[in-house]
Design an enzyme around this catalytic site. Structure first.
Site, PDB file in Angstrom:
ATOM      1  CG  HIS A   8      -1.789   1.188   1.362  1.00  0.00           C
ATOM      2  ND1 HIS A   8      -3.140   1.158   1.121  1.00  0.00           N
ATOM      3  CD2 HIS A   8      -1.512   2.483   1.709  1.00  0.00           C
ATOM      4  CE1 HIS A   8      -3.658   2.357   1.305  1.00  0.00           C
ATOM      5  NE2 HIS A   8      -2.684   3.178   1.679  1.00  0.00           N
ATOM      6  CD  GLU A   9       1.731   3.790   3.544  1.00  0.00           C
ATOM      7  OE1 GLU A   9       2.174   4.861   3.088  1.00  0.00           O
ATOM      8  OE2 GLU A   9       0.572   3.670   3.973  1.00  0.00           O
ATOM      9  CG  HIS A  12       0.528   6.234  -0.764  1.00  0.00           C
ATOM     10  ND1 HIS A  12      -0.552   6.826  -1.388  1.00  0.00           N
ATOM     11  CD2 HIS A  12       0.032   5.569   0.311  1.00  0.00           C
ATOM     12  CE1 HIS A  12      -1.657   6.532  -0.716  1.00  0.00           C
ATOM     13  NE2 HIS A  12      -1.329   5.766   0.307  1.00  0.00           N
ATOM     14  CG  ASP A 102      -4.559   6.717   1.589  1.00  0.00           C
ATOM     15  OD1 ASP A 102      -3.641   7.488   1.894  1.00  0.00           O
ATOM     16  OD2 ASP A 102      -4.387   5.499   1.380  1.00  0.00           O
TER      17      ASP A 102
END
Length: 257
Positions: A8-9, A12, A102
């Site tokens: 997930h990170e 980004h 988010d």
């Protein structure tokens, strides 16, 4: 969970690297992660939205991968169920419109598309806090002894407190970077905003939106004050409460020809 949060990170981070954002660090926490970037709201809204949504989008291919692995003996239906549950939990939780999740950042991005930066930041924090308190009230009734949930809520509440306490500092960083961009003539396009002659420099500065330079037009006086000169008056000349009419009478600071 570690793999899910890490990917997930990473979403980004890869999106931020694509747009050449300045990445400070990535923190992986027991219940999520945070990618810290050294940007202060002057990036295009499109970039900001893509970097923010790039994290949640990773869960789509992760869940699709789990379905593809089902035919293999070493990936059981139990593994699949647990993996899907954690993916959906992280995805849906991160999309809540609560800062600094988010969803909270998306709320701010959408708000800042229509409102000045300072107003959008402060009011999105207020709305986010109301939603967080509502969520806490529901948790108190439905899940009063869910320790993990209360730890997460305490973490979010702490971040709200820090963000609200430092809101003026956040806004000042936005203005300082914007001032530096203006000096280097890197921000386009320019937009015109009509104001009264009695509008002060600080009032004009508080009208600034993201990703565009402003010319403050004074119809009654027939003058126009460029954003660059208003920022110069705000920071360098300490003329925060001077009217735009008086500021227009002084020679321009930046020659953009």
């Amino acid at each position: 969970m570690f793999l899910i949060v890490f990917v997930h990170e990473l979403g980004h981070t890869v999106a931020a690297m694509h747009f050449r954002w300045r990445i400070q660090k990535i923190e992986l926490l027991p219940f999520g992660g945070v990618a810290h970037v050294d940007e202060h709201g002057n990036r295009p809204i499109r970039e900001d939205f893509i970097v923010t949504i790039a994290g949640p989008l990773q869960h789509i291919w992760l869940m699709g991968l789990s379905f593809l692995l089902l035919p293999f003996d070493w990936w059981t239906t139990g593994d699949h169920a647990i993996f899907m549950f954690h993916n959906l939990t992280v995805l849906l939780f991160n999309l809540l419109p609560i800062w600094p999740l988010d969803g909270g950042k998306i709320l701010f991005i959408l708000y800042s598309y229509y409102a000045p930066f300072r107003m959008a930041y402060e009011q999105s924090l207020i709305l986010s806090f109301i939603l967080l308190v509502t969520m806490g009230a529901i948790a108190l009734v439905q899940l009063p002894f869910h320790l993990n949930l209360w730890v997460v809520l305490a973490f979010l509440l702490f971040h709200h407190y820090i963000a609200w306490k430092q809101r003026s500092f956040t806004y000042m960083r936005f203005l300082l970077e914007r001032y530096d961009i203006a000096r280097n003539d890197e921000m386009v396009p320019r937009k015109e905003r009509k104001t009264s002659a009695d509008t002060t420099v600080i009032e004009a500065i508080n009208m600034l939106h993201r990703c565009a330079r402003y010319d403050f037009k004074i119809p009654s006086a027939g003058h126009t004050v460029r954003e660059e000169d208003a920022l110069n008056a705000y920071f360098d000349q300490k003329q925060r409460f001077v009217s735009l009419r008086d500021l227009a009478a002084t020679p321009p600071i930046f020659d953009l020809k």
